[in-house]
Scaffold this active site. Structure first.
Site, PDB file in Angstrom:
ATOM      1  N   SER A  94      41.343  -9.375 -74.216  1.00  0.00           N
ATOM      2  CA  SER A  94      40.647  -8.300 -73.517  1.00  0.00           C
ATOM      3  C   SER A  94      40.066  -7.321 -74.526  1.00  0.00           C
ATOM      4  O   SER A  94      40.621  -7.130 -75.612  1.00  0.00           O
ATOM      5  CB  SER A  94      41.657  -7.571 -72.634  1.00  0.00           C
ATOM      6  OG  SER A  94      41.160  -6.316 -72.232  1.00  0.00           O
ATOM      7  N   TYR A 118      50.569  -3.540 -71.871  1.00  0.00           N
ATOM      8  CA  TYR A 118      49.670  -4.650 -71.528  1.00  0.00           C
ATOM      9  C   TYR A 118      48.771  -4.976 -72.726  1.00  0.00           C
ATOM     10  O   TYR A 118      48.673  -6.121 -73.167  1.00  0.00           O
ATOM     11  CB  TYR A 118      48.831  -4.291 -70.297  1.00  0.00           C
ATOM     12  CG  TYR A 118      47.593  -5.146 -70.155  1.00  0.00           C
ATOM     13  CD1 TYR A 118      47.678  -6.461 -69.709  1.00  0.00           C
ATOM     14  CD2 TYR A 118      46.331  -4.647 -70.502  1.00  0.00           C
ATOM     15  CE1 TYR A 118      46.544  -7.254 -69.611  1.00  0.00           C
ATOM     16  CE2 TYR A 118      45.197  -5.427 -70.407  1.00  0.00           C
ATOM     17  CZ  TYR A 118      45.302  -6.738 -69.968  1.00  0.00           C
ATOM     18  OH  TYR A 118      44.175  -7.513 -69.888  1.00  0.00           O
ATOM     19  N   LYS A 158      48.583  -8.358 -75.375  1.00  0.00           N
ATOM     20  CA  LYS A 158      47.402  -9.158 -75.718  1.00  0.00           C
ATOM     21  C   LYS A 158      47.225  -9.206 -77.236  1.00  0.00           C
ATOM     22  O   LYS A 158      46.961 -10.257 -77.818  1.00  0.00           O
ATOM     23  CB  LYS A 158      46.149  -8.563 -75.061  1.00  0.00           C
ATOM     24  CG  LYS A 158      46.098  -8.729 -73.548  1.00  0.00           C
ATOM     25  CD  LYS A 158      45.878 -10.180 -73.163  1.00  0.00           C
ATOM     26  CE  LYS A 158      46.024 -10.443 -71.689  1.00  0.00           C
ATOM     27  NZ  LYS A 158      46.059 -11.854 -71.320  1.00  0.00           N
TER      28      LYS A 158
HETATM   29  C1  UD1 Z   1      40.567  -1.770 -67.362  1.00  0.00           C
HETATM   30  C2  UD1 Z   1      41.638  -1.749 -68.385  1.00  0.00           C
HETATM   31  C3  UD1 Z   1      41.368  -2.828 -69.400  1.00  0.00           C
HETATM   32  C4  UD1 Z   1      41.310  -4.163 -68.713  1.00  0.00           C
HETATM   33  C5  UD1 Z   1      40.237  -4.127 -67.646  1.00  0.00           C
HETATM   34  C6  UD1 Z   1      40.279  -5.399 -66.853  1.00  0.00           C
HETATM   35  C7  UD1 Z   1      42.338   0.591 -68.416  1.00  0.00           C
HETATM   36  C8  UD1 Z   1      42.433   1.841 -69.222  1.00  0.00           C
HETATM   37  N1  UD1 Z   1      41.716  -0.429 -68.996  1.00  0.00           N
HETATM   38  O1  UD1 Z   1      39.353  -1.444 -68.006  1.00  0.00           O
HETATM   39  O2  UD1 Z   1      42.382  -2.855 -70.362  1.00  0.00           O
HETATM   40  O3  UD1 Z   1      41.027  -5.179 -69.646  1.00  0.00           O
HETATM   41  O4  UD1 Z   1      40.476  -3.038 -66.759  1.00  0.00           O
HETATM   42  O5  UD1 Z   1      39.309  -5.420 -65.884  1.00  0.00           O
HETATM   43  O6  UD1 Z   1      42.824   0.524 -67.303  1.00  0.00           O
HETATM   44  N2  UD1 Z   1      36.852   4.094 -62.267  1.00  0.00           N
HETATM   45  C9  UD1 Z   1      36.650   5.060 -61.302  1.00  0.00           C
HETATM   46  N3  UD1 Z   1      37.355   4.949 -60.144  1.00  0.00           N
HETATM   47  C10 UD1 Z   1      38.247   3.945 -59.898  1.00  0.00           C
HETATM   48  C11 UD1 Z   1      38.442   2.951 -60.877  1.00  0.00           C
HETATM   49  C12 UD1 Z   1      37.734   3.066 -62.071  1.00  0.00           C
HETATM   50  O7  UD1 Z   1      35.861   5.985 -61.490  1.00  0.00           O
HETATM   51  O8  UD1 Z   1      38.862   3.923 -58.802  1.00  0.00           O
HETATM   52  C13 UD1 Z   1      36.056   4.150 -63.519  1.00  0.00           C
HETATM   53  C14 UD1 Z   1      36.894   4.254 -64.787  1.00  0.00           C
HETATM   54  O9  UD1 Z   1      37.168   5.589 -65.101  1.00  0.00           O
HETATM   55  C15 UD1 Z   1      35.959   3.547 -65.800  1.00  0.00           C
HETATM   56  C16 UD1 Z   1      35.234   2.497 -64.967  1.00  0.00           C
HETATM   57  O10 UD1 Z   1      35.334   2.940 -63.613  1.00  0.00           O
HETATM   58  O11 UD1 Z   1      35.009   4.442 -66.287  1.00  0.00           O
HETATM   59  C17 UD1 Z   1      35.847   1.112 -65.069  1.00  0.00           C
HETATM   60  O12 UD1 Z   1      37.236   1.163 -64.788  1.00  0.00           O
HETATM   61  P1  UD1 Z   1      38.122  -0.152 -64.570  1.00  0.00           P
HETATM   62  O13 UD1 Z   1      37.435  -1.067 -63.633  1.00  0.00           O
HETATM   63  O14 UD1 Z   1      39.502   0.275 -64.233  1.00  0.00           O
HETATM   64  O15 UD1 Z   1      38.075  -0.871 -65.979  1.00  0.00           O
HETATM   65  P2  UD1 Z   1      38.450  -0.305 -67.440  1.00  0.00           P
HETATM   66  O16 UD1 Z   1      39.216   0.943 -67.365  1.00  0.00           O
HETATM   67  O17 UD1 Z   1      37.203  -0.320 -68.249  1.00  0.00           O
END
Ligand code: UD1
Length: 341
Positions: free
Chosen positions: A129, A153, A157
């Site tokens: 990842s 996690y 990895k």
């Molecule tokens: C997350 C994991 C990453 C993992 C990946 C798998 C974290 C810190 N990182 O990445 O290690 O490999 O998922 O898919 O959790 N967001 C919102 N509202 C939400 C959910 C997310 O605003 O309800 C935003 C987050 O702040 C971010 C973006 O959407 O800016 C993407 O978030 P997310 O889908 O959780 O992925 P990552 O955080 O990039």
């Protein structure tokens, strides 16, 4: 060996990325055996893959850490290579239950590698990842950026990556490929398989699609004060079918190469949370209610890949654009509002 006689062991092959990869493997003439404990997946996903591919698939329900079970599979099959997906993946849970995560993700991989070595099967594609880049100092991220992890996690990895690098240093007959995924989204174009989180989704796109289908009320946008064009977080979202194809390309590259190489698997293009909301609304015709909330701990402003190495070495490139990702996601979610249940 002819491609169509090559049998691949896919651990975690019933899961979200695993099931899409099994489709790509079969479409490219590989034979597949799935090992899955169904702890975060459904046997129904295998049935659906059989429906998509028009073929039956062998599988065993067992934990990748179960040495007797893994040995039994290797005794009964002649595997060309292994693709290892089986792992826990919830960041928050990994902070609460580190032992469970290290046991499953690290011991599971160690067990698999040991049995592979015993049976002279030394080709592995590992599901890693972009989380191994920690808080990157700049974007786009290349494979040579420093590696770190901020939670168990991510540590798990990184540990498996390090084990693989040590293994190759000790024995150059291994052919090892590490795929560092950016943000996998969407679903197979048939709408038959897709992401089915067992709980309230932590990731953005499954959350948005569950709001779209009426299972959840309102999206929380975590922070609109980042140093990005609209203030919301920017990520490199990649269609899971593109990601699946990268595994086929990685296997094909192992044909000629000995080593332990890491590859970024993303599109190289970043989109903000609000751009994703808009794109989903366009594809689905649904309105997504959202409210801006404080930043989520551990999030970075921007994360997207430099994909030159995977393009050059694997002859692979993401093909699906954002609108297509959203159309395929919506087809899956609207046809299966409750996932596989
Ligand atoms: C997350 C994991 C990453 C993992 C990946 C798998 C974290 C810190 N990182 O990445 O290690 O490999 O998922 O898919 O959790 N967001 C919102 N509202 C939400 C959910 C997310 O605003 O309800 C935003 C987050 O702040 C971010 C973006 O959407 O800016 C993407 O978030 P997310 O889908 O959780 O992925 P990552 O955080 O990039």
């Amino acid at each position: 060996m002819q491609e169509n006689s090559k049998k691949i062991l896919v651990t975690g092959g019933a899961g979200y990325i695993g099931s899409h990869t099994v489709v790509s493997l079969i479409e490219n003439g590989f034979e597949v055996f799935i090992l899955d404990d169904f702890s975060n997946s459904h046997v129904e996903s295998i049935r659906r893959v059989e429906q998509i591919c028009g073929t039956s698939i062998d599988f065993l329900e067992a934990d990748v850490g179960d040495e007797a079970a893994v040995r039994g599979i290797f005794e009964a099959n002649d595997f060309y290579a292994v693709i290892h997906f089986a792992a826990f993946k919830a960041i928050g849970e990994s902070v609460q239950q580190p032992l469970r995560y290290y046991q499953n993700n690290v011991s599971g991989a160690l067990n698999l590698l040991k049995v592979m070595d015993n049976f002279d099967c030394r080709r592995l594609v590992f599901s890693s990842s972009a989380t191994v880049y920690g808080d990157p100092s700049s974007v786009p991220i290349t494979e040579s950026f420093p590696l770190s992890a901020t939670n168990p996690y991510g540590q798990s990895k990184l540990m498996v990556e390090n084990i693989m690098r040590d293994l190759y240093r000790a024995d150059q007959s291994w052919q090892l490929s590490i795929l560092r995924y950016f943000n996998p989204v969407a679903a197979h174009q048939s709408g038959l398989i897709g992401e089915d989180p067992s709980d309230i989704p932590n990731n953005l796109m499954p959350y948005i699609s569950q709001v779209g289908v009426g299972r959840l009320d309102c999206l929380s946008v975590y922070g609109d004060d980042y140093n990005t064009p609209d203030g919301t977080g920017v990520r490199d979202y990649i269609h899971v079918s593109d990601l699946a194809n990268a595994h086929v390309k990685a296997l094909q590259a192992l044909n000629s190469e000995h080593g332990c190489e890491s590859y970024n698997i993303g599109t190289g293009q970043g989109y903000s949370v609000l751009e994703m909301v808009k794109a989903f609304e366009r594809a689905s015709g649904q309105t997504i209610n959202y409210k801006v909330m404080p930043r989520r701990g551990g999030d970075v402003a921007s994360c997207y890949a430099d994909t030159r190495k995977s393009t050059e070495h694997l002859d692979w490139k993401a093909e699906y654009d954002l609108d297509r990702m959203m159309q395929d996601l919506w087809r899956w979610q609207s046809k299966n509002p409750n996932g596989y249940a």
